[in-house]
Design a protein around this motif. Structure first.
Motif, short mmCIF file in Angstrom:
data_model
loop_
_atom_site.label_atom_id
_atom_site.label_comp_id
_atom_site.label_asym_id
_atom_site.label_seq_id
_atom_site.Cartn_x
_atom_site.Cartn_y
_atom_site.Cartn_z
N ASN A 119 0.82 -1.21 0.00
CA ASN A 119 0.00 0.00 0.00
C ASN A 119 0.85 1.25 0.00
O ASN A 119 0.43 2.29 -0.49
N GLY A 120 2.02 1.19 0.58
CA GLY A 120 2.92 2.34 0.60
C GLY A 120 3.82 2.41 -0.61
O GLY A 120 4.65 3.29 -0.72
N ALA A 121 3.67 1.46 -1.54
CA ALA A 121 4.46 1.40 -2.77
C ALA A 121 5.96 1.28 -2.49
O ALA A 121 6.78 1.79 -3.22
N TYR A 122 6.30 0.60 -1.39
CA TYR A 122 7.71 0.41 -1.05
C TYR A 122 8.24 -0.94 -1.50
O TYR A 122 9.39 -1.25 -1.31
N GLY A 123 7.39 -1.79 -2.02
CA GLY A 123 7.81 -3.12 -2.41
C GLY A 123 6.87 -4.14 -1.83
O GLY A 123 5.70 -3.88 -1.60
N ALA A 124 7.41 -5.32 -1.56
CA ALA A 124 6.59 -6.40 -1.04
C ALA A 124 7.46 -7.35 -0.24
O ALA A 124 8.68 -7.43 -0.43
N VAL A 125 6.84 -8.07 0.68
CA VAL A 125 7.51 -9.08 1.47
C VAL A 125 7.30 -10.44 0.81
O VAL A 125 8.20 -11.26 0.76
N LEU A 126 6.09 -10.64 0.31
CA LEU A 126 5.70 -11.93 -0.29
C LEU A 126 5.68 -11.82 -1.81
O LEU A 126 5.49 -10.73 -2.36
N PRO A 127 5.81 -12.95 -2.49
CA PRO A 127 5.62 -12.93 -3.94
C PRO A 127 4.16 -12.59 -4.26
O PRO A 127 3.28 -12.69 -3.40
N ASP A 128 3.89 -12.17 -5.49
CA ASP A 128 2.52 -11.85 -5.88
C ASP A 128 1.61 -13.05 -5.64
O ASP A 128 2.04 -14.20 -5.77
N TYR A 129 0.36 -12.76 -5.28
CA TYR A 129 -0.59 -13.83 -4.98
C TYR A 129 -1.97 -13.42 -5.46
O TYR A 129 -2.29 -12.25 -5.57
N ALA A 130 -2.80 -14.45 -5.72
CA ALA A 130 -4.18 -14.21 -6.11
C ALA A 130 -5.13 -14.60 -4.98
O ALA A 130 -6.24 -14.11 -4.89
N ALA A 131 -4.69 -15.49 -4.11
CA ALA A 131 -5.49 -15.93 -2.97
C ALA A 131 -4.55 -16.19 -1.80
O ALA A 131 -3.37 -16.46 -1.99
N VAL A 132 -5.10 -16.08 -0.60
CA VAL A 132 -4.29 -16.26 0.61
C VAL A 132 -5.06 -17.12 1.60
O VAL A 132 -6.26 -16.95 1.78
N ILE A 133 -4.34 -18.02 2.24
CA ILE A 133 -4.88 -18.77 3.37
C ILE A 133 -4.06 -18.34 4.58
O ILE A 133 -2.84 -18.47 4.59
N LEU A 134 -4.75 -17.76 5.58
CA LEU A 134 -4.05 -17.27 6.76
C LEU A 134 -3.89 -18.39 7.78
O LEU A 134 -4.83 -19.09 8.11
N ASP A 135 -2.67 -18.54 8.26
CA ASP A 135 -2.32 -19.57 9.23
C ASP A 135 -2.52 -19.03 10.64
O ASP A 135 -2.02 -17.96 10.97
N GLU A 136 -3.25 -19.74 11.45
CA GLU A 136 -3.46 -19.40 12.86
C GLU A 136 -3.81 -17.93 13.06
O GLU A 136 -3.13 -17.19 13.75
N ALA A 137 -4.89 -17.51 12.45
CA ALA A 137 -5.27 -16.09 12.46
C ALA A 137 -6.23 -15.76 13.59
O ALA A 137 -7.14 -14.95 13.44
N HIS A 138 -6.02 -16.34 14.75
CA HIS A 138 -6.92 -16.10 15.87
C HIS A 138 -6.82 -14.67 16.42
O HIS A 138 -7.68 -14.24 17.17
N GLN A 139 -5.79 -13.94 16.07
CA GLN A 139 -5.65 -12.55 16.52
C GLN A 139 -5.62 -11.60 15.33
O GLN A 139 -5.03 -10.53 15.38
N ILE A 140 -6.32 -11.96 14.28
CA ILE A 140 -6.24 -11.20 13.03
C ILE A 140 -6.67 -9.75 13.20
O ILE A 140 -6.05 -8.85 12.64
N GLU A 141 -7.70 -9.49 13.99
CA GLU A 141 -8.18 -8.11 14.17
C GLU A 141 -7.11 -7.25 14.84
O GLU A 141 -6.88 -6.11 14.44
N ASP A 142 -6.47 -7.79 15.86
CA ASP A 142 -5.43 -7.03 16.57
C ASP A 142 -4.24 -6.76 15.67
O ASP A 142 -3.68 -5.66 15.67
N VAL A 143 -3.84 -7.76 14.89
CA VAL A 143 -2.68 -7.60 14.01
C VAL A 143 -3.00 -6.60 12.90
O VAL A 143 -2.18 -5.73 12.59
N ALA A 144 -4.19 -6.69 12.31
CA ALA A 144 -4.58 -5.73 11.27
C ALA A 144 -4.61 -4.31 11.84
O ALA A 144 -4.16 -3.37 11.19
N SER A 145 -5.08 -4.17 13.07
CA SER A 145 -5.11 -2.85 13.70
C SER A 145 -3.71 -2.30 13.92
O SER A 145 -3.48 -1.09 13.79
N GLU A 146 -2.77 -3.16 14.26
CA GLU A 146 -1.38 -2.72 14.44
C GLU A 146 -0.81 -2.14 13.16
O GLU A 146 -0.09 -1.14 13.19
N TYR A 147 -1.13 -2.75 12.03
CA TYR A 147 -0.57 -2.30 10.76
C TYR A 147 -1.33 -1.14 10.13
O TYR A 147 -0.74 -0.30 9.46
#
Length: 125
Positions: A15-43
């Motif tokens: 979103n900041g146009a600085y690059g990427a950490v992951l390769p390009d993707y079309a779909a994502v499966i989140l692993d152990e996302a039990h705290q997803i709301e908190d983590v999204a809020s942090e970012y």
């Protein structure tokens, strides 16, 4: 499949146009996302505390300016921010949230004669 921390770090960079950490993707499966709301809020969220506001206003109070008019305006705006912050936190303490009680108070920050536009400090005129 990706860890949710890594996924949101990647989104923040993309979103900041600085690059990427992951390769390009079309779909994502989140692993152990039990705290997803908190983590999204942090970012992608923002937070403010009474301490941060008090610290900012204290720092502003230590500024030494040569222009008395600008110094008076800065003191006036600082006092207004302090009053606004107090009213904001009191409204939550009294059990009223943003939607119920606080929306009308934002109008106090609007510039006179410019409907719907937030006030910007006139420090630099």
């Amino acid at each position: 499949m990706v860890n949710h921390h890594l996924f949101f770090a990647d989104l923040a960079l993309r979103n900041g146009a600085y690059g990427a950490v992951l390769p390009d993707y079309a779909a994502v499966i989140l692993d152990e996302a039990h705290q997803i709301e908190d983590v999204a809020s942090e970012y992608f969220g923002a937070q403010v505390s009474t301490y941060q506001l008090d610290d900012l206003l204290s720092d502003v109070g230590y500024l030494k300016l040569d222009d008395n008019e600008v110094e008076r305006e800065l003191a006036r705006i600082s006092a207004r921010i302090s009053r606004f912050a107090d009213a904001f936190w009191i409204s939550f303490r009294e059990g009223r949230g943003w939607k119920e009680d606080f929306r009308w108070r934002l109008g106090a920050l609007a510039r006179p004669g410019v409907p719907g536009r937030a006030a910007r400090p006139g420090w630099g005129r």
